[in-house]
Scaffold this motif. Sequence first.
Motif, PDB file in Angstrom:
ATOM      1  N   THR A 194      10.283 -73.188 -37.522  1.00  0.00           N
ATOM      2  CA  THR A 194      11.231 -72.400 -36.743  1.00  0.00           C
ATOM      3  C   THR A 194      10.482 -71.249 -36.072  1.00  0.00           C
ATOM      4  OG1 THR A 194      11.760 -70.883 -38.548  1.00  0.00           O
ATOM      5  CG2 THR A 194      13.049 -72.935 -38.403  1.00  0.00           C
ATOM      6  N   ASP A 218      11.146 -68.106 -36.377  1.00  0.00           N
ATOM      7  CA  ASP A 218      10.923 -67.065 -37.380  1.00  0.00           C
ATOM      8  C   ASP A 218       9.716 -67.386 -38.252  1.00  0.00           C
ATOM      9  OD1 ASP A 218      13.065 -65.632 -36.447  1.00  0.00           O
ATOM     10  OD2 ASP A 218      14.475 -66.360 -37.956  1.00  0.00           O
ATOM     11  N   GLU A 233       7.746 -61.920 -31.128  1.00  0.00           N
ATOM     12  CA  GLU A 233       8.849 -62.830 -30.803  1.00  0.00           C
ATOM     13  C   GLU A 233       8.905 -63.149 -29.312  1.00  0.00           C
ATOM     14  OE1 GLU A 233      13.750 -62.962 -31.095  1.00  0.00           O
ATOM     15  OE2 GLU A 233      12.588 -61.873 -32.600  1.00  0.00           O
ATOM     16  N   LYS A 288      16.441 -74.976 -26.794  1.00  0.00           N
ATOM     17  CA  LYS A 288      17.895 -74.893 -26.840  1.00  0.00           C
ATOM     18  C   LYS A 288      18.337 -73.451 -27.082  1.00  0.00           C
ATOM     19  CE  LYS A 288      18.313 -79.629 -28.637  1.00  0.00           C
ATOM     20  NZ  LYS A 288      19.006 -80.168 -27.459  1.00  0.00           N
ATOM     21  N   PRO A 289      19.642 -73.173 -27.007  1.00  0.00           N
ATOM     22  CA  PRO A 289      20.122 -71.811 -27.268  1.00  0.00           C
ATOM     23  C   PRO A 289      19.699 -71.316 -28.648  1.00  0.00           C
ATOM     24  CG  PRO A 289      21.842 -73.121 -26.247  1.00  0.00           C
ATOM     25  CD  PRO A 289      20.724 -74.071 -26.562  1.00  0.00           C
ATOM     26  N   LEU A 290      19.592 -69.995 -28.774  1.00  0.00           N
ATOM     27  CA  LEU A 290      19.195 -69.322 -30.011  1.00  0.00           C
ATOM     28  C   LEU A 290      17.773 -69.683 -30.426  1.00  0.00           C
ATOM     29  CD1 LEU A 290      22.523 -69.676 -32.051  1.00  0.00           C
ATOM     30  CD2 LEU A 290      21.772 -67.763 -30.622  1.00  0.00           C
ATOM     31  N   ASN A 291      16.957 -70.076 -29.447  1.00  0.00           N
ATOM     32  CA  ASN A 291      15.541 -70.385 -29.654  1.00  0.00           C
ATOM     33  C   ASN A 291      15.314 -71.558 -30.603  1.00  0.00           C
ATOM     34  OD1 ASN A 291      14.726 -68.184 -27.986  1.00  0.00           O
ATOM     35  ND2 ASN A 291      15.119 -66.790 -29.687  1.00  0.00           N
ATOM     36  N   ARG A 292      16.287 -72.441 -30.667  1.00  0.00           N
ATOM     37  CA  ARG A 292      16.086 -73.693 -31.381  1.00  0.00           C
ATOM     38  C   ARG A 292      15.489 -74.700 -30.404  1.00  0.00           C
ATOM     39  NH1 ARG A 292      18.834 -73.699 -36.237  1.00  0.00           N
ATOM     40  NH2 ARG A 292      20.354 -72.011 -36.498  1.00  0.00           N
ATOM     41  N   TYR A 293      15.012 -75.811 -30.925  1.00  0.00           N
ATOM     42  CA  TYR A 293      14.408 -76.802 -30.042  1.00  0.00           C
ATOM     43  C   TYR A 293      14.493 -78.189 -30.686  1.00  0.00           C
ATOM     44  CZ  TYR A 293      10.448 -76.565 -33.284  1.00  0.00           C
ATOM     45  OH  TYR A 293       9.669 -76.597 -34.418  1.00  0.00           O
TER      46      TYR A 293
END
Length: 243
Positions: free
Chosen positions: A104, A106, A116, A135-140
């Motif tokens: 992740t 984080d 960050e 993707k949103p919220l820095n997910r992928y």
Amino acid sequence: MSSPELVIQVLRAELRAAGITYKALAGRIGMSESSVKRMFGQKDMALSRLAQICKAAGVPLEDVLRRAADARPQADTLTPTQEKSLMANPRLLLVAICCLGNWTLDQIIETYQLSEPECIGLMVELDRLGLIELKPLNRYSMRVSTTFRWLPDGPVQQYFREHVVEDYFSGRFDGAGETLMCLPARLSLGSSRELLVKIQQLAAELARLHQADRRLASEERNGVTLLLGFQSWESSAFTALRR
């Protein structure tokens, strides 16, 4: 095939499975049959129109989008140009390898000296290169397959051979779950090919376990690296002793 095309393809399959013809669909959404056919013949469709068709057909929109995402072809390798872009920035290569390990955001910034904003910028670049989909919220999600591999003798593999292999083999390989084997043999071409298939199966099993363990907490997983090589080879020290 692009994502919009895949969405239309999945939607067409859902209508067919539900027994809904273009004529029937046209009546439900207040269009002519010819207009519906023309709409499905295009390579894109507005989200509002897609939602209208799904509602009229009784097909959940989220199911169509999920199936389209699952059906999207994933590459087993990057192109030489993409790999060169990674090699041009060591930090980009680092984040790429972390993403391949499903780290992740984080976890990356807690482990490495990256801020960050810098890490997000590097992930944006990986999205541009086609390795991940941010993707949103820095997910992928990964845009490459679970059997992804670096190009044989490509830019990244050349770097690994020059800078990583010696460092890798300097370890003791005596920890829990670790091993080092160097097994010489004399094999026919047929036997070599058979063994190569088994090596590829081992790589696929590693990918399966990697995916299966993603649901575990991060503290329950350790970063591991399987380095495999199989070639016709003799130590230069031994070659010097040949008659």
